[in-house]
Design a protein around this motif. Structure first.
Motif, mmCIF file in Angstrom:
data_model
loop_
_atom_site.group_PDB
_atom_site.id
_atom_site.type_symbol
_atom_site.label_atom_id
_atom_site.label_comp_id
_atom_site.label_asym_id
_atom_site.label_seq_id
_atom_site.Cartn_x
_atom_site.Cartn_y
_atom_site.Cartn_z
ATOM 1 N N ALA A 1 1.131 -1.239 -0.138
ATOM 2 C CA ALA A 1 -0.312 -0.066 0.075
ATOM 3 C C ALA A 1 0.785 1.448 -0.104
ATOM 4 O O ALA A 1 0.662 2.248 -0.471
ATOM 5 C CB ALA A 1 -0.854 -0.065 1.211
ATOM 6 N N ARG A 2 1.845 1.245 0.738
ATOM 7 C CA ARG A 2 2.799 2.276 0.830
ATOM 8 C C ARG A 2 3.504 2.539 -0.604
ATOM 9 O O ARG A 2 3.730 3.529 -0.919
ATOM 10 C CB ARG A 2 3.924 2.338 2.033
ATOM 11 N N THR A 3 3.973 1.606 -1.117
ATOM 12 C CA THR A 3 4.507 1.686 -2.504
ATOM 13 C C THR A 3 3.644 2.018 -3.278
ATOM 14 O O THR A 3 3.962 3.171 -4.268
ATOM 15 C CB THR A 3 4.925 0.195 -2.977
ATOM 16 N N PHE A 4 2.351 1.662 -3.437
ATOM 17 C CA PHE A 4 1.160 2.262 -4.477
ATOM 18 C C PHE A 4 1.139 3.770 -4.119
ATOM 19 O O PHE A 4 0.887 4.619 -4.956
ATOM 20 C CB PHE A 4 0.130 1.392 -4.401
ATOM 21 N N ALA A 5 0.719 4.013 -2.678
ATOM 22 C CA ALA A 5 0.850 5.492 -2.519
ATOM 23 C C ALA A 5 1.776 6.268 -2.988
ATOM 24 O O ALA A 5 1.624 7.473 -3.744
ATOM 25 C CB ALA A 5 0.603 5.556 -1.001
ATOM 26 N N THR A 6 3.098 5.892 -2.769
ATOM 27 C CA THR A 6 4.214 6.532 -3.610
ATOM 28 C C THR A 6 4.022 6.826 -4.813
ATOM 29 O O THR A 6 4.222 7.711 -5.805
ATOM 30 C CB THR A 6 5.323 6.006 -3.069
ATOM 31 N N ARG A 7 3.535 5.653 -5.661
ATOM 32 C CA ARG A 7 3.652 5.581 -7.036
ATOM 33 C C ARG A 7 2.262 6.446 -7.368
ATOM 34 O O ARG A 7 2.522 7.421 -8.306
ATOM 35 C CB ARG A 7 3.282 4.262 -7.446
ATOM 36 N N LEU A 8 1.327 6.616 -6.404
ATOM 37 C CA LEU A 8 0.320 7.533 -7.079
ATOM 38 C C LEU A 8 0.787 9.091 -6.883
ATOM 39 O O LEU A 8 0.408 9.789 -7.848
ATOM 40 C CB LEU A 8 -1.063 7.411 -6.036
ATOM 41 N N VAL A 9 1.315 9.318 -5.867
ATOM 42 C CA VAL A 9 1.924 10.655 -5.628
ATOM 43 C C VAL A 9 2.883 10.925 -6.600
ATOM 44 O O VAL A 9 2.736 12.013 -7.418
ATOM 45 C CB VAL A 9 2.265 10.730 -4.182
ATOM 46 N N GLU A 10 4.172 10.270 -6.700
ATOM 47 C CA GLU A 10 5.188 10.816 -7.478
ATOM 48 C C GLU A 10 5.027 10.449 -9.055
ATOM 49 O O GLU A 10 5.692 11.213 -9.672
ATOM 50 C CB GLU A 10 6.339 9.688 -6.806
ATOM 51 N N PHE B 1 20.095 7.117 -12.493
ATOM 52 C CA PHE B 1 20.200 8.105 -13.693
ATOM 53 C C PHE B 1 18.730 7.955 -14.597
ATOM 54 O O PHE B 1 18.585 8.583 -15.153
ATOM 55 C CB PHE B 1 21.432 8.016 -14.208
ATOM 56 N N PHE B 2 18.430 6.680 -14.551
ATOM 57 C CA PHE B 2 17.415 6.364 -15.353
ATOM 58 C C PHE B 2 15.864 6.609 -14.824
ATOM 59 O O PHE B 2 14.839 6.179 -15.198
ATOM 60 C CB PHE B 2 17.462 5.041 -16.162
ATOM 61 N N PHE B 3 15.859 7.078 -13.413
ATOM 62 C CA PHE B 3 14.633 7.038 -12.584
ATOM 63 C C PHE B 3 13.770 8.392 -12.977
ATOM 64 O O PHE B 3 14.114 9.429 -12.867
ATOM 65 C CB PHE B 3 14.732 7.198 -11.301
ATOM 66 N N PRO B 4 12.668 8.128 -13.528
ATOM 67 C CA PRO B 4 11.754 9.270 -13.893
ATOM 68 C C PRO B 4 11.245 9.988 -12.786
ATOM 69 O O PRO B 4 10.612 10.981 -12.771
ATOM 70 C CB PRO B 4 10.774 8.746 -14.898
ATOM 71 N N SER B 5 11.087 9.113 -11.449
ATOM 72 C CA SER B 5 10.419 9.759 -10.454
ATOM 73 C C SER B 5 10.671 8.987 -9.179
ATOM 74 O O SER B 5 11.319 8.013 -9.132
ATOM 75 C CB SER B 5 8.708 9.694 -10.536
ATOM 76 N N GLY B 6 10.226 9.824 -7.979
ATOM 77 C CA GLY B 6 10.722 9.232 -6.743
ATOM 78 C C GLY B 6 10.191 7.905 -6.524
ATOM 79 O O GLY B 6 10.952 6.954 -5.726
#
Ligand SMILES: Nc1ncnc2c1ncn2[C@@H]1O[C@H](COP(=O)(O)OP(=O)(O)OP(=O)(O)O)[C@@H](O)[C@H]1O
Ligand SMILES: Nc1ncnc2c1ncn2[C@@H]1O[C@H](COP(=O)(O)OP(=O)(O)OP(=O)(O)O)[C@@H](O)[C@H]1O
Ligand SMILES: [Mg+2]
Ligand SMILES: [Mg+2]
Lengths: 357, 233, 259, 290, 319
Positions: free
Chosen positions: A57-66, E23-28
């Motif tokens: 869930a935390r990973t998906f939240a990060t994904r949603l945000v970032e 270097f290839f990461f588009p986002s955090g």
């Protein structure tokens, strides 16, 4: 296009919660876009299945945000997943509406975190009010060891004293157990016991109810909102479930509500749409997602912008919004906005629901 | 009866048989001798089908054997007593023998088993013991007896005398000789080259995956090169 | 006092007396062979001496110390080493690593040093490798050093086991049919190797069915039948013993043994 | 007294469920040394297919037969498509394949059917039967009878039939099995069909008691695995006794000690038993000599 | 050119991968996934030592991860320890527990060891879920901040949360891999692999099998514990799921899928199984089905695990 993010437990042990939630969200987005979106803008839903795993869930939240750059997040079917998402949402200052029960989610208030379900504590209070009215003073508790059951068990034990009720037997069962007669036998034998309460979800409550009939225990049996759907009656069997009481939302008794009831139109519309789309009966949990979506879209509409901060402020200003659980009025100190009237005490009679007055 | 032509085989990328030509006529006893690692076992494994062949042909009673899966080769009459004995350690001695006759359900199975017990009385004594509990030599006897239970027309023996007491070694060679009378053809791989050549009709010498010599057994025994390299005389 | 003393050793398996009251002694530099028909109890005797089985009765003494039923790794520390009739090879390790494993007692230090890859640990490992390579050369396996052990032929594995057992630098060496699966010429090589090892002062206990070899190199022979010691003595005496001929050698072999 | 009786009845009921799952493990294990972690999915499929066939209008017995047949077919397919192509792979790799298969089957079930809980009516109604002051449901008797019947069948199969021996021989030494003429591929196919069939039968019998849904398999497989190990893997006697004992431990712990820790208590007992008997109660020691 | 030893080569590959991919990461979000791979990689490296080297199966190692995780949640609150010390304490407790539990259960073999360790794992996760007074139950508990990021910031290195945990977990993984690789060719490592091959032969060459198995068990428990601690500190929140049997099975699956015999292989496996669910989200409904399918296909066509099989194929082409 306005991007809304969601992560729910559509599979895994909490899929009872997440599955109807996911379906509800998908359905509502479709409906909304068909009706022209929000202020003319399309809404896109990015939906993930965290399978009830807080880490995921935390990973998906990060994904949603970032990565997906959503303007708000709905989700967290369980308290565990919700707590994981909170850190991310707070960090990124993105509004987050949780679908989980624990009171810790909104108490103390965190600026960007809201929730739609009444708290577990409120469910306990509703049940104890009803018991008190029936002059029940000694009860037995049997709950599941999963997050839902454990949280209900703890909350109920915390507030039971306020109603002059004593818990004289406290038993648990595993979420996948096949037979609860030993626990029920013990509860049944407890001194002066007058009623039994079984907070839980999944198959546990159905099996408890059947075992209850098997052992011919003739005490009132209370279930929780965890099984507030037609499925429960079917699984437990109408005969065994006869007389079971539980706190539920208006959703289950849409047809029984008087026309004057403000919730009637809302719950009837949702019920019809959901059942037509999925072919499965509505339950309380899908309703949580329904309400969260309504609160969010209402806020975005009022904010007139898809800036997360503006949305947050608009959510906090939600007032008099009618949902399936009740009428929501939030404030800076209340990020839930419901009171006990959100619950209705229901009783199963002849294989159907009735409202206990 | 059994003809091998240009047989090649490999483990992974390493080829260990580089084109073997070999023939066993019906009713013959043929022996293959060779140093450790020459490829004798590999050859027998190819014949019984548990080792893939990468080139060449095997013909058995006029039919190509290469496409026949291992488990069907016994049906054609080809049985093997493998290197390392490969008995069913968790099953009893009797069950091992019974499985040797897996293909048969007639009355002869019991008779064959009696014969096996007669050949190796110790097996009868131990018939209910898990075969894994047998001594090394006893396991070797079981492996041979089990192969015979399959009623082969051609028997492949991989070092049958290994681990047997001297008194039994001679007995085994007698048994091999006796098979001739029963019309069973035998291909015998042996380190006891002397004993093997004495019972065999013909012999082959194998060196690092190739046949280096062949001939009548009597000739080979007399050949000084063989005497020096394999018989140690 | 002898180096290895076996006193009245016995064991039963579900009613079967596999070994019964067997005694003998073994001195440094000596080769004692145990012979007997299949199932006589030779391997079982080895298993008891080397701590794989717990004897039902009797004692094993090593250097005067009672080591009965002592765990094999402790026996290894006291200088006992063995090979197996049913090969026990570390299949997925290389031939070289199998041989190095024999150096375990001399090369191993603390786990921590190994985890951290300390120079001391690496030095010990390098020494062990050097020794192992020399041993492989001695048994004729130097060219197979880097191969996976499971891929060797049976005869080669037999020799690898001997190399591994020698790597312990044992005082007592138990060899269970070391020449099985080897032809006459290869057997002779092993023969020489064993004699060489014995000459360096190692006490050797040998089980072998190759009578030529046994008669050639043994100082003393113990004959078992049905778990009992039925004869013992020097090769010439034993090979003339009628009981031994009847139970084990057969007339033909007996003739060989003399001729 | 009647309390104890109730605990025992509960324990035997639950134990019979575990025993049925554990019995399903034995055949594939005996043929290949592989613990098939998809066994729980077979149980689930037995229940789910019956549910949907029943709801589609088939009479319950027929629905059950269909479910067992289809599941056995799926077992065969699993062997043909996933196990056989991996022939010669290490046992751990095969185990991972079965774990993959279990995830796969769950995924497909969830798509073809749904994620809801289901049940179908008990075979002989829901009226409890009184036994010495305690009660048991008729369906429990069905489950117990099913476990006993499968046990007897398997016991006979492995001790008396040549095919049963061929299965044991295949796992003991695959090479030798081929040399004596056993078609080891066919043995594997047969084992998967039987295991899957037994699993499905278990699903049919227990669903009226435990309910079913696409994800009930994991927990069942786990308990069945524990039961099988307790009794001694591969031995039908072990599966039966292990299952019943596990059920009894759980029920008695829940009844007399703590329902919270009943699973834990069961595992502690398993640990204790294995400490004394490292091969389980009826497991046999491997007889390889050195 | 100097020829690299397999150990240095592995470490180099790993270090380069960790350093270059960002270097290839588009986002955090990619940092987050990377960090998770590293955390799982650490646990799986422990499994390599226990299962890949020594051949002992454990289906309960998540229990140790749970202990490591909850130590970070509880010790700072109840004992006033710094979170880093709490992680250390968790590792010590895990090691002690592994020692105590390992003594009796390591006598068991194969599946029997599997079920015994499974029992241990379940026991731990039950305690974590049931003892609410201490652990707050199944809904989980907050974990204090490690504080290292703030320190770095003071030192002038301002990393985002995800970046920091990527770097920090990556560093920990490198250290863990280095230790495990040292072990492989050391006397202890060889003895472990020997007892895997034949216990009885290992004993006769002087290997104290009981002690050695125990050592491997303890070491791998510490790896699992550290992995759990890192996860807890990173997420700042932890639930008993971390100790659940699904997590244990996941660890073993990662190791076997990638190639349990080699450190790099197992880490590779951790990477694949961590990434897969993220990639499969596009298939939403089909995620489970595809996950299962991938697992089966890999094991069917690469029976020794992904990396060893791939390497063999590459090498095969060379010749
Ligand atoms: N499984 C295997 N993998 C790789 N190579 C193998 C394998 N088995 C045998 N070999 C190699 O194949 C060659 C032939 O071996 P094989 O076992 O056929 O010899 P052999 O003549 O039977 O020897 P021995 O007399 O020692 O039994 C040897 O070089 C051996 O190392
Ligand atoms: N674990 C066991 N279970 C049952 N019987 C056993 C066991 N170990 C040995 N025996 C029996 O003990 C007897 C002696 O066996 P042992 O292996 O010591 O014989 P041996 O003299 O080494 O024979 P060989 O020359 O054939 O190797 C045999 O009859 C064997 O069946
Ligand atoms: Mg050979
Ligand atoms: Mg022997």
């Amino acid at each position: 296009e306005i991007k809304i993010g969601a992560t729910v437990s559509a599979t895994g042990p909490a899929s009872f919660l997440g599955d109807p939630e996911a379906k509800t969200l998908e359905m509502l987005v479709e409906e909304l876009n068909a009706a022209g979106g929000i202020n003319g803008e399309e809404v896109a839903l990015v939906l993930y299945d965290d399978a009830g795993d807080p880490n995921k869930a935390r990973t998906f939240a990060t994904r949603l945000v970032e990565d997906d750059e959503v303007v708000a997040i709905i989700g967290g079917s369980t308290t565990g997943t919700t707590m994981s998402i909170i850190a991310v949402a707070e960090d990124a200052e993105i509004p987050f509406i949780s679908l989980a029960g624990a009171i810790e989610i909104i108490d103390p208030v965190k600026p960007f975190v809201f929730k739609t379900p009444h708290t577990d504590r409120m469910a306990c209070e509703k049940i104890f009010e009803d018991m008190k009215a029936r002059q029940i003073a000694k009860i037995g508790l049997i709950s599941g060891t999963d997050g839902f059951g454990a949280s209900m068990q703890a909350q109920c034990k915390a507030v039971v004293g306020n109603y002059g009720i004593e818990i004289v037997a406290d038993e648990t069962y595993g979420p996948q157990d096949a037979d609860m007669t030993p626990q029920l036998t013990n509860i049944k034998g407890a001194e002066g016991i007058q009623a039994i309460l079984n907070p839980g979800f999944g198959q546990g409550p159905s099996i408890v109810t059947r075992n209850y009939a098997q052992l011919a225990i003739d005490l009132p049996l209370y279930q929780s909102h965890g099984v507030a759907s037609d499925g429960f009656i079917e699984l437990a069997g109408a005969a065994a479930a006869e007389g079971v009481r539980l706190p539920g939302t208006a959703l289950l008794v849409a047809d029984l509500l008087p026309d004057s009831d403000p919730q009637k139109a809302i719950v009837a519309a949702y019920k019809t749409a959901f059942e037509a789309k999925t072919g499965t009966p509505v339950g309380t949990f899908g309703g949580y997602a329904h309400d969260a979506f309504r609160i969010l879209t209402d806020a975005i509409t009022r904010a007139g912008s898809s800036d997360p901060a503006a949305i947050r402020d608009a959510i906090e200003a939600t007032s008099g919004l009618v949902g399936t659980t009740g009428t929501v009025t939030m404030s800076a100190t209340d990020h839930l906005g419901l009171d006990l009237s959100a619950f209705r005490m229901l009783e199963i009679k002849d294989g159907g629901w009735t409202i206990v007055e | 009866m059994l003809t091998v032509e240009g047989l090649r085989s490999r483990y992974g990328r390493i080829e260990v048989l580089h084109g073997i030509d070999l023939r066993v006529d019906s009713g013959e006893i043929v022996t293959v001798v060779g140093a450790n690692g020459a490829g004798k076992t590999t050859l027998l494994r190819c014949l019984s089908g548990v080792q893939p062949v990468s080139g060449g042909t095997i013909t058995f009673r006029g039919e190509a054997l290469t496409p026949v899966p291992a488990y069907k080769r016994l049906r054609r009459g080809l049985a093997q007593s493998p290197e390392g004995r490969q008995i069913f350690t968790n099953l009893s001695v009797e069950e091992n023998l019974r499985l040797g006759a897996f293909l048969f359900t007639d009355d002869r199975v019991d008779k064959d088993m009696d014969d096996a017990f007669q050949m190796f009385p110790i097996l009868k004594e131990k018939r209910n013991l898990a075969a894994g509990g047998l001594s090394g030599g006893q396991q070797q006897m079981l492996a041979i007896a089990r192969a015979l239970m399959g009623r082969p027309s051609c028997l492949l023996l991989d070092e049958p005398s290994m681990g047997l007491a001297p008194i039994l070694v001679s007995q085994i060679f007698e048994v091999v000789k006796g098979l001739k009378a029963l019309d069973v053809t035998v291909l015998l791989v042996e380190q006891n080259a002397f004993g093997a050549l004495k019972v065999a009709d013909r012999g082959y010498v194998m060196e690092t995956g190739r046949i280096s010599m062949e001939g009548a057994a009597a000739e080979l025994i007399a050949d000084p090169r063989i005497r020096e390299a394999y018989l140690g005389i | 006092m002898s180096l290895l003393q076996v006193e009245g050793l016995g064991i039963t398996f579900g009613g079967l007396r596999a070994v019964n009251d067997v005694s003998f002694a073994l001195n440094p530099g000596e080769i004692v062979s145990v012979i007997g028909p299949n199932g006589a109890g030779k391997t079982t005797l080895f298993n008891m001496i080397s701590g794989v089985y717990q004897p039902g009765s009797g004692k094993v003494k090593l250097n005067g110390e009672d080591v009965t039923a002592m765990s094999p790794h402790l026996l290894a520390r006291r200088g006992m080493s063995r090979t197996f009739q049913n090969l026990q090879i570390f299949q997925s390790m290389t031939v070289l690593e199998n041989a190095i494993a024999g150096y375990h007692l001399r090369e191993s230090g603390s786990v921590l040093a190994d985890l951290l890859g300390l120079p001391a640990s690496r030095r010990r490992a390098a020494l062990a490798e050097e020794g192992a390579r020399a041993l492989l050369a001695r048994v004729g396996l130097e060219r197979a050093a880097e191969r996976e052990a499971g891929n060797l032929s049976y005869g080669a594995l037999k020799r690898l086991e001997i190399a591994r057992a020698l790597a312990l630098d044992p005082k007592v060496l138990l060899l269970d049919e070391p020449a099985a699966g080897c032809n006459a010429v290869e057997t002779e090589e092993i023969d020489h190797l064993i004699a060489e090892v014995a000459a360096s002062g190692v006490a050797i206990l040998l089980v072998e069915h190759d009578m030529k070899m046994v008669m050639r190199i043994s100082n003393h022979i113990v004959v078992l039948d049905h778990g009992e010691k039925i004869a013992e003595g020097d090769p010439a005496t034993v090979s003339r013993n009628p009981a031994v001929i009847a139970a084990y050698l057969g007339t033909e072999e007996a003739a060989h043994a003399h001729g | 007294m009647s309390e104890l009786m109730q605990f025992l009845l509960s324990g035997v009921t639950v134990g019979a469920v575990y025993a049925l799952v554990a019995l399903g493990f034995t055949i594939i294990y005996n043929a290949s040394d592989v613990v098939n972690f998809a066994q729980g999915e077979f149980v689930m499929l037995g229940g789910m297919i019956t549910v949907f066939a029943f709801e589609a209008g088939l009479p319950l017995p027929l629905a059950a037969v269909v479910a067992i047949a289809v599941t056995a077919g799926i077992g065969v397919a699993l062997n043909k498509l996933a196990i056989e192509p991996a022939r010669g792979a290490p046992v751990v790799s095969l185990i991972i394949i079965t774990i993959g298969a279990s995830i796969f089957i769950r995924g497909v079930t969830q798509l073809t059917f749904d994620k809801q809980l289901h049940r179908f009516p008990a075979f002989s109604g829901d009226d409890p039967i009184q036994v010495l002051g305690a009660t048991i449901l008729p369906q429990s008797l069905w489950v117990i009878a099913g476990a006993l019947a499968v046990f007897v069948g398997l016991f006979f199969f492995f001790t008396r039939t040549l095919t049963g021996k061929a299965i044991l021989a295949t796992s003991n030494n695959r090479l030798a099995a081929q040399l004596v003429g056993i078609n080891t591929n066919w043995v594997m196919t047969l084992s998967f069909a039987l295991s899957a069939g037994i699993g499905a039968l278990a699903g049919v019998l227990v669903t009226p008691i435990t309910l079913t849904s696409y994800d009930v398999g994991i927990a069942l497989a786990l308990k069945g695995f524990a039961a099988a190990m307790l009794g001694g893997m591969g031995n039908p006697k072990g599966a039966l006794v292990g299952g019943i004992l596990l059920g009894l431990f759980e029920a008695l712990t829940a009844g007399y000690l703590s329902s919270q820790y009943k699973d834990a208590a069961a595992f502690v007992v398993i640990l204790a038993v294995l400490f004394a008997m490292p091969q389980g109660i009826f497991g046999r020691k491997s007889t390889d000599r050195v | 050119m100097m020829k690299l030893s397999p150990k240095s080569a592995t470490l180099l590959v790993l270090a380069l991968l960790i350093a270059i991919t960002p270097f290839f990461f588009p986002s955090g979000y990619y940092y987050r996934v990377g960090a998770l791979i590293f955390v799982n990689g650490i646990a799986v490296t422990g499994i390599v030592i226990l299962t890949g080297y020594a051949g002992q199966i454990s289906l309960g190692h998540a229990g140790f991860a749970g202990i490591g995780a909850y130590a970070c949640a509880l010790a700072p609150v109840h004992l006033g320890l710094h979170p880093a010390l709490a992680a250390l304490l968790g590792a010590v407790i895990s090691a002690l527990l592994a020692y105590l539990v390992g003594r009796p259960i390591l006598r068991l073999k194969g599946y029997y060891l599997g079920v015994a360790s499974l029992g241990f794992g379940i026991l731990v996760s039950m305690v974590l879920a049931n003892e609410r007074w201490l652990t707050k139950g199944p809904d989980g508990i907050e974990v204090p901040d490690l504080g290292l990021r703030a320190l770095l910031k003071q030192a002038g290195l301002d990393l985002s949360n995800a970046e920091f945990w990527y770097a920090f977990s990556g560093l920990c993984l490198l250290i863990g891999a280095w230790l495990a690789l040292n072990l492989y060719n050391s006397p202890t490592g060889r003895a472990l692999r020997a007892l895997h091959g034949s216990e009885i032969a290992a004993r006769t060459v002087g290997v104290d099998v009981t002690r050695l198995k125990l050592q491997a068990f303890v070491i791998s428990a510490v790896y699992a514990s550290v992995s759990g601690s890192l996860l807890a500190l990173q997420n700042k929140f932890i639930t008993p799921d971390v100790a659940g049997y699904m997590h244990s099975i996941e660890m073993v699956t990662m190791a076997v899928l990638g190639g349990a015999g080699s450190v790099l292989g197992a880490i590779f496996g951790a990477g694949i199984l961590t990434l897969l669910p993220q990639v499969l989200t596009v298939f939403a409904e089909y995620e489970q089905l595809l996950l299962g399918l991938v697992m089966m296909l890999v094991m069917i066509f690469m029976r020794d695990g992904l990396l060893p099989s791939l390497m063999r194929r590459v090498r095969g082409r060379d010749e």
